[in-house]
Design a protein around this motif. Structure first.
Motif, short mmCIF file in Angstrom:
data_model
loop_
_atom_site.label_atom_id
_atom_site.label_comp_id
_atom_site.label_asym_id
_atom_site.label_seq_id
_atom_site.Cartn_x
_atom_site.Cartn_y
_atom_site.Cartn_z
N UNK A 51 0.78 -1.07 0.06
CA UNK A 51 0.02 0.23 -0.07
C UNK A 51 0.93 1.10 -0.06
N UNK A 52 1.75 1.25 -0.76
CA UNK A 52 2.87 2.15 -0.94
C UNK A 52 2.98 2.51 -2.31
N UNK A 53 3.10 3.86 -2.91
CA UNK A 53 3.14 3.93 -4.32
C UNK A 53 4.79 4.45 -4.48
N UNK A 54 5.50 4.25 -3.56
CA UNK A 54 6.93 4.57 -3.82
C UNK A 54 7.69 3.67 -4.90
N UNK A 55 7.30 2.30 -4.89
CA UNK A 55 7.82 1.51 -6.03
C UNK A 55 7.49 1.75 -7.61
N UNK A 56 6.19 2.32 -7.25
CA UNK A 56 5.80 2.83 -8.75
C UNK A 56 6.41 3.96 -9.07
N UNK A 57 6.65 4.99 -8.13
CA UNK A 57 7.19 6.32 -8.40
C UNK A 57 8.75 6.26 -8.95
N UNK A 58 9.42 5.17 -8.25
CA UNK A 58 10.79 4.69 -8.73
C UNK A 58 10.63 4.15 -9.95
N UNK A 59 9.73 3.42 -10.39
CA UNK A 59 9.88 2.72 -11.71
C UNK A 59 9.71 3.99 -12.65
N UNK A 60 8.59 4.74 -12.36
CA UNK A 60 8.47 5.89 -13.29
C UNK A 60 9.70 6.93 -13.61
N UNK A 61 10.35 7.36 -12.46
CA UNK A 61 11.31 8.11 -12.50
C UNK A 61 12.47 7.46 -13.11
N UNK A 62 12.91 6.19 -12.96
CA UNK A 62 14.06 5.39 -13.61
C UNK A 62 13.48 5.47 -15.07
N UNK A 63 12.39 5.29 -15.61
CA UNK A 63 12.14 5.05 -17.19
C UNK A 63 12.05 6.43 -17.74
N UNK A 64 11.69 7.33 -17.00
CA UNK A 64 11.52 8.82 -17.45
C UNK A 64 13.07 9.26 -17.81
N UNK A 65 14.08 8.90 -16.88
CA UNK A 65 15.49 9.16 -17.11
C UNK A 65 16.04 8.24 -18.20
N UNK A 66 15.69 7.20 -18.48
CA UNK A 66 15.86 6.20 -19.64
C UNK A 66 15.46 6.94 -20.73
N UNK A 67 14.43 7.24 -20.75
CA UNK A 67 13.80 7.80 -22.15
C UNK A 67 14.43 9.07 -22.41
N UNK A 68 14.76 9.84 -21.45
CA UNK A 68 15.36 11.15 -21.63
C UNK A 68 16.94 10.96 -22.50
N UNK A 69 17.40 9.99 -21.99
CA UNK A 69 18.78 9.79 -22.47
C UNK A 69 18.75 9.07 -23.89
#
Length: 117
Positions: A51-69
């Motif tokens: 019941x914690x959104x943190x893992x999903x937030x980390x996933x989005x952050x990681x893939x946003x960086x991946x896409x940026x690069x």
């Protein structure tokens, strides 16, 4: 990956949503789509179990960086060269590579609106 003749990003930076990132990955780095899906499933499961959104937030952050690069082929190539040098170089080269990789990732985090690593 298709390259931009004028050095411009292949696509605009998408919003940091699962749907937009999936579409961007499909377009600019389709070979990573399976990893995207696997990691999304894991993050969603962890978020639901705890019941914690943190893992999903980390996933989005990681893939946003991946896409940026990855949307900038020159930057993606630079990152790969630094990663290779970090693995194969001597101690001084590995330190320099780590510094350059950190700089690239810090810049990507800033562009996508995330705090530095």
């Amino acid at each position: 990956m298709t390259t931009s003749a004028d050095g411009q990003p292949l696509i605009p930076q998408p919003p940091a949503t699962v749907a937009a990132l999936r579409q961007a990955v499909r377009r600019i780095a389709p070979e990573t789509l399976a990893a995207f899906t696997r990691e999304l499933d894991r993050a969603a499961d962890r978020s639901l179990q705890g019941s914690d959104p943190a893992p999903l937030r980390r996933f989005i952050a990681q893939w946003a960086v991946h896409v940026h690069i990855r949307r900038r082929p020159g930057l993606a190539a630079d990152l790969r060269r630094w990663e290779d040098l970090g693995e194969t170089g001597d101690a001084a080269q590995a330190r320099r590579a780590a510094s350059e990789i950190g700089r690239i990732l810090d810049e990507a985090h800033a562009v996508v609106g995330l705090p530095a690593r």
